[in-house]
Design a protein around this motif. Structure first.
Motif, PDB file in Angstrom:
ATOM      1  N   THR A  72      13.567  -7.721   2.746  1.00  0.00           N
ATOM      2  CA  THR A  72      12.262  -7.988   2.158  1.00  0.00           C
ATOM      3  C   THR A  72      12.275  -9.326   1.429  1.00  0.00           C
ATOM      4  O   THR A  72      13.339  -9.859   1.081  1.00  0.00           O
ATOM      5  N   CYS A  73      11.094  -9.873   1.208  1.00  0.00           N
ATOM      6  CA  CYS A  73      10.935 -11.094   0.419  1.00  0.00           C
ATOM      7  C   CYS A  73       9.445 -11.240   0.104  1.00  0.00           C
ATOM      8  O   CYS A  73       8.620 -10.497   0.649  1.00  0.00           O
ATOM      9  N   ILE A  74       9.123 -12.159  -0.780  1.00  0.00           N
ATOM     10  CA  ILE A  74       7.726 -12.384  -1.124  1.00  0.00           C
ATOM     11  C   ILE A  74       7.429 -13.877  -1.079  1.00  0.00           C
ATOM     12  O   ILE A  74       8.338 -14.704  -1.159  1.00  0.00           O
ATOM     13  N   THR A  75       6.151 -14.193  -0.941  1.00  0.00           N
ATOM     14  CA  THR A  75       5.757 -15.590  -1.058  1.00  0.00           C
ATOM     15  C   THR A  75       4.358 -15.651  -1.667  1.00  0.00           C
ATOM     16  O   THR A  75       3.631 -14.663  -1.714  1.00  0.00           O
ATOM     17  N   SER A  76       4.017 -16.842  -2.116  1.00  0.00           N
ATOM     18  CA  SER A  76       2.694 -17.042  -2.698  1.00  0.00           C
ATOM     19  C   SER A  76       1.662 -17.217  -1.574  1.00  0.00           C
ATOM     20  O   SER A  76       1.956 -17.856  -0.562  1.00  0.00           O
ATOM     21  N   PRO A  77       0.453 -16.665  -1.724  1.00  0.00           N
ATOM     22  CA  PRO A  77      -0.557 -16.799  -0.667  1.00  0.00           C
ATOM     23  C   PRO A  77      -0.894 -18.250  -0.319  1.00  0.00           C
ATOM     24  O   PRO A  77      -1.354 -18.520   0.787  1.00  0.00           O
ATOM     25  N   VAL A  78      -0.647 -19.199  -1.227  1.00  0.00           N
ATOM     26  CA  VAL A  78      -0.947 -20.601  -0.905  1.00  0.00           C
ATOM     27  C   VAL A  78       0.097 -21.217   0.028  1.00  0.00           C
ATOM     28  O   VAL A  78      -0.143 -22.254   0.638  1.00  0.00           O
ATOM     29  N   ASN A  79       1.256 -20.570   0.155  1.00  0.00           N
ATOM     30  CA  ASN A  79       2.342 -21.154   0.951  1.00  0.00           C
ATOM     31  C   ASN A  79       2.195 -20.769   2.432  1.00  0.00           C
ATOM     32  O   ASN A  79       2.893 -19.906   2.947  1.00  0.00           O
ATOM     33  N   GLN A  80       1.256 -21.463   3.092  1.00  0.00           N
ATOM     34  CA  GLN A  80       0.946 -21.127   4.490  1.00  0.00           C
ATOM     35  C   GLN A  80       2.146 -21.347   5.410  1.00  0.00           C
ATOM     36  O   GLN A  80       2.339 -20.609   6.383  1.00  0.00           O
ATOM     37  N   GLY A  81       2.957 -22.369   5.111  1.00  0.00           N
ATOM     38  CA  GLY A  81       4.141 -22.630   5.932  1.00  0.00           C
ATOM     39  C   GLY A  81       5.124 -21.470   5.864  1.00  0.00           C
ATOM     40  O   GLY A  81       5.682 -21.043   6.883  1.00  0.00           O
ATOM     41  N   SER A  82       5.312 -20.946   4.663  1.00  0.00           N
ATOM     42  CA  SER A  82       6.220 -19.820   4.485  1.00  0.00           C
ATOM     43  C   SER A  82       5.685 -18.585   5.212  1.00  0.00           C
ATOM     44  O   SER A  82       6.448 -17.847   5.852  1.00  0.00           O
ATOM     45  N   ILE A  83       4.374 -18.376   5.130  1.00  0.00           N
ATOM     46  CA  ILE A  83       3.773 -17.208   5.808  1.00  0.00           C
ATOM     47  C   ILE A  83       3.985 -17.325   7.319  1.00  0.00           C
ATOM     48  O   ILE A  83       4.428 -16.380   7.976  1.00  0.00           O
ATOM     49  N   ALA A  84       3.715 -18.507   7.870  1.00  0.00           N
ATOM     50  CA  ALA A  84       3.886 -18.710   9.321  1.00  0.00           C
ATOM     51  C   ALA A  84       5.349 -18.521   9.720  1.00  0.00           C
ATOM     52  O   ALA A  84       5.644 -17.907  10.756  1.00  0.00           O
ATOM     53  N   PHE A  85       6.259 -19.044   8.890  1.00  0.00           N
ATOM     54  CA  PHE A  85       7.687 -18.891   9.182  1.00  0.00           C
ATOM     55  C   PHE A  85       8.084 -17.409   9.209  1.00  0.00           C
ATOM     56  O   PHE A  85       8.752 -16.946  10.142  1.00  0.00           O
ATOM     57  N   HIS A  86       7.665 -16.663   8.198  1.00  0.00           N
ATOM     58  CA  HIS A  86       8.072 -15.256   8.143  1.00  0.00           C
ATOM     59  C   HIS A  86       7.455 -14.428   9.275  1.00  0.00           C
ATOM     60  O   HIS A  86       8.109 -13.534   9.818  1.00  0.00           O
TER      61      HIS A  86
END
Ligand code: COA
Length: 159
Positions: free
Chosen positions: A105-119
């Motif tokens: 598991t992990c979390i990211t901030s909703p503004v971090n679109q790059g991180s969301i796409a990566f995950h």
């Protein structure tokens, strides 16, 4: 490129690059020394001829015995889009499986679109948790089950 376990000597090196690698966000404060003192052997450093080009801070959940958690991951801006973060995750998945963990598991901030796409590309499911880190601090919570294939991605000889 080599990927190895972190040591306490890597802490200052990570601090020196973190804000820049996050595009100027003040993020270095999340990379506290405690991770390099107490979670060094589950955290990873990627180097090219001794130059830091990526890192992953992760640990085995103490509370959830089937779970491993990734706190931070980043790759040098000039070294992105070449699969390095994918390699760091593959190493961590392998490590988690060897420690009887079934989920990462992990979390990211909703503004971090790059991180969301990566995950999403890495096969994580995502869920928006309003106020996850306090009032107004929404987070995307990612989860990914591990399967036997993950064990073979980085060290086929070890099976
Ligand atoms: C997110 C980050 C670690 C990705 O590193 P990377 O080495 O470029 O990622 P990879 O090359 O291993 O990419 C793996 C997959 O994710 C996808 N991906 C990675 N970053 C992406 C982006 N910004 N937008 C869309 N897709 C992306 C790639 O297309 C690839 O998919 P594929 O294998 O299906 O083609 C890097 O952009 C980074 O360091 N960002 C700043 C720090 C950060 O936000 N970290 C995450 C939060 S802790």
């Amino acid at each position: 490129v080599s990927i190895r376990a972190a040591t306490v000597a890597d802490h200052q090196r990570v601090l020196a690059v973190a804000d820049e690698w996050w595009g100027g966000r003040a993020i270095a404060g999340l990379a506290q020394r405690l991770f390099f003192d107490h979670f060094a052997d589950t955290s990873l450093i990627a180097e090219d001829e001794h130059q830091l080009i990526g890192f992953l801070i992760g640990f085995l959940s103490q509370t959830h015995s089937d779970e491993a958690y990734i706190h931070m991951v980043a790759v040098h801006p000039d070294r992105r889009d070449s699969g390095l973060a994918r390699d760091l995750y593959a190493h961590f998945f392998d490590l988690a499986r060897r420690n009887q963990r079934a989920t990462v598991t992990c979390i990211t901030s909703p503004v971090n679109q790059g991180s969301i796409a990566f995950h999403v590309a890495m096969g994580f499911t995502s869920e928006l948790h309003p106020d996850h880190d306090g009032p107004g601090n929404d987070r995307i919570v990612f989860s990914r089950d591990l399967d036997p294939i993950d064990a073979m991605t980085t060290s086929p000889v070890d099976g």
